[in-house]
Design a protein around this motif. Structure first.
Motif, mmCIF file in Angstrom:
data_model
loop_
_atom_site.group_PDB
_atom_site.id
_atom_site.type_symbol
_atom_site.label_atom_id
_atom_site.label_comp_id
_atom_site.label_asym_id
_atom_site.label_seq_id
_atom_site.Cartn_x
_atom_site.Cartn_y
_atom_site.Cartn_z
ATOM 1 N N UNK A 36 0.818 -1.212 0.000
ATOM 2 C CA UNK A 36 0.000 0.000 0.000
ATOM 3 C C UNK A 36 0.854 1.266 0.000
ATOM 4 N N UNK A 37 2.074 1.176 0.503
ATOM 5 C CA UNK A 37 2.936 2.362 0.511
ATOM 6 C C UNK A 37 3.157 2.870 -0.908
ATOM 7 N N UNK A 38 3.473 1.985 -1.836
ATOM 8 C CA UNK A 38 3.713 2.404 -3.210
ATOM 9 C C UNK A 38 2.460 2.990 -3.831
ATOM 10 N N UNK A 44 -0.336 10.247 -4.239
ATOM 11 C CA UNK A 44 0.055 11.584 -3.804
ATOM 12 C C UNK A 44 0.841 12.322 -4.891
ATOM 13 N N UNK A 45 1.591 11.573 -5.697
ATOM 14 C CA UNK A 45 2.339 12.198 -6.796
ATOM 15 C C UNK A 45 1.398 12.835 -7.812
ATOM 16 N N UNK A 46 0.176 12.345 -7.876
ATOM 17 C CA UNK A 46 -0.815 12.917 -8.782
ATOM 18 C C UNK A 46 -1.438 14.190 -8.221
ATOM 19 N N UNK A 53 3.078 17.136 5.163
ATOM 20 C CA UNK A 53 4.418 17.011 5.720
ATOM 21 C C UNK A 53 5.110 15.770 5.163
ATOM 22 N N UNK A 54 6.423 15.724 5.218
ATOM 23 C CA UNK A 54 7.129 14.485 4.855
ATOM 24 C C UNK A 54 6.609 13.324 5.700
ATOM 25 N N UNK A 55 6.602 12.137 5.111
ATOM 26 C CA UNK A 55 6.027 11.019 5.834
ATOM 27 C C UNK A 55 6.822 9.740 5.592
ATOM 28 N N UNK A 56 6.689 8.844 6.545
ATOM 29 C CA UNK A 56 7.277 7.522 6.465
ATOM 30 C C UNK A 56 6.144 6.511 6.564
ATOM 31 N N UNK A 57 6.444 5.255 6.271
ATOM 32 C CA UNK A 57 5.384 4.254 6.206
ATOM 33 C C UNK A 57 5.862 2.967 6.871
ATOM 34 N N UNK A 58 4.949 2.356 7.623
ATOM 35 C CA UNK A 58 5.265 1.068 8.237
ATOM 36 C C UNK A 58 4.030 0.183 8.222
ATOM 37 N N UNK A 96 -3.883 3.781 9.675
ATOM 38 C CA UNK A 96 -4.862 3.308 8.694
ATOM 39 C C UNK A 96 -5.459 2.019 9.230
ATOM 40 N N UNK A 97 -6.782 1.983 9.369
ATOM 41 C CA UNK A 97 -7.438 0.942 10.158
ATOM 42 C C UNK A 97 -8.785 0.629 9.528
ATOM 43 N N UNK A 98 -9.229 -0.609 9.618
ATOM 44 C CA UNK A 98 -10.569 -0.973 9.161
ATOM 45 C C UNK A 98 -11.642 -0.307 9.992
#
Length: 334
Positions: A36-38, A44-46, A53-58, A96-98
């Motif tokens: 999902x990160x990709x 977001x690139x669109x 803000x800058x973000x990281x993903x896990x 991000x959660x159901x």
């Protein structure tokens, strides 16, 4: 950071737990999917005009349908949030959660993360990202923009352009873009002057054993005894109206008294969307108080459940758990 301040985020950690928002079709129906990160980066690139803000993903593996959420998972989630803030240099977290158990998790984290000097925002979607009319990207993008603008420290729930207090809301619809609503609860009290050190966000928490049981016409001692006999430490009793129950049933009252005397914490909340528990309005309510049941005021089921888990998990004495259940810690009784 003061809890009242709303400071623009400089670095956001996005924690992906699974849920509808990232699901993809399988032979057995929709299921949570990695990668999902990709997809998020491409989306977001669109939209380069978004001020985020800058973000990281896990990813919190294994990814789950939120119908499979457990208090054990909450412990992992708390640890991931604390790591993001204390070790990874993030000053905001997006979870991000159901949606099915999102209100439970957000309420639970409100108590698990007391004192955290950063905002934690929960969001999700009713339809998977990428399908027609999905609300996924609007919820993620909106939450990221809001964090960049500034959200006060503490836990919030974001959906369809609105921030909600997790301890005062619930999922009330299984369809549409507005599944969550703030419940018009009453029965507020003054906020606690101080929070015990054991409840602080950076203190480890053990697992509690908490059950929820709704009353219904004809409810007797048997179902209550069955739950109380399962080694629970606490019970959220969903009562009628302003906090009433079958107080003319001697077996029911005796079971409540026996549980109270053995150290089980029993908290009454109302089954109604509006109002709250006021035991002394009716004899059928004051009888519950006499049996040792605590009045949950305007607490939602989700808030009471999450609060009991936090208090018991902190290892507090039963007397202190009982006291704090009737004191506002993070807006659940405000």
């Amino acid at each position: 950071m003061s809890p009242a301040q709303a400071v623009p985020a400089r670095q956001v950690m996005v924690l992906y737990t699974g849920g509808t928002i990232g699901m993809q079709a399988t032979a057995n129906g929709l299921a949570p999917a990695s990668g999902f990160e990709q997809r998020l980066r491409e989306q977001l690139a669109e939209h380069p005009d978004l001020a985020i803000a800058p973000w990281r993903f896990r990813e919190l593996l294994p990814l789950i349908d939120s119908a499979n959420m457990t208090p054990q998972y909450w412990q992992r989630l708390r640890e991931a949030v604390v790591q993001a803030v204390q070790a990874d240099g993030c000053d905001a977290v997006l979870v991000l959660h159901g949606t099915d158990t999102l209100a439970y998790s957000a309420a639970a984290m409100s108590f698990q993360l007391l004192g955290l000097p950063a905002p934690v925002v929960f969001t999700g979607s009713m339809l998977p990202a990428g399908v027609p009319d999905s609300d996924a990207w609007e919820n993620i993008n909106g939450a990221l923009v809001m964090l960049a603008q500034g959200v006060a420290a503490g836990v919030q729930l974001y959906f369809h352009g609105e921030l909600l207090v997790p301890t005062r809301c619930a999922k009330v619809r299984s369809f549409g873009r507005n599944p969550f609503a703030a419940l018009k609860r009453s029965g507020g009290v003054a906020r606690a002057d101080a929070v015990p050190a054991a409840l602080a966000y950076d203190q480890p928490k053990a697992l509690g054993n908490v059950a929820v049981l709704p009353l219904f016409p004809g409810f007797g001692a048997e179902p209550l005894q069955a739950v109380l006999g399962s080694s629970v430490q606490a019970l959220v009793l969903e009562c009628y109206g302003s906090g009433t129950g079958p107080c003319d049933n001697p077996g029911f009252i005796a079971a409540l008294k026996a549980a109270h005397e053995s150290g089980v914490v029993i908290v009454a909340v109302t089954q109604c969307h509006e109002g709250g528990v006021e035991f002394d309005v009716y004899e059928a309510g004051s009888g519950l108080r006499a049996a040792g049941v605590l009045a949950g005021g305007g607490m939602t089921r989700e808030a009471a459940f999450g609060k009991l888990h936090a208090l018991l998990g902190a290892g507090l004495p039963v007397a202190e758990v009982r006291r704090l259940m009737e004191v506002d810690l993070c807006g659940e009784l405000a």
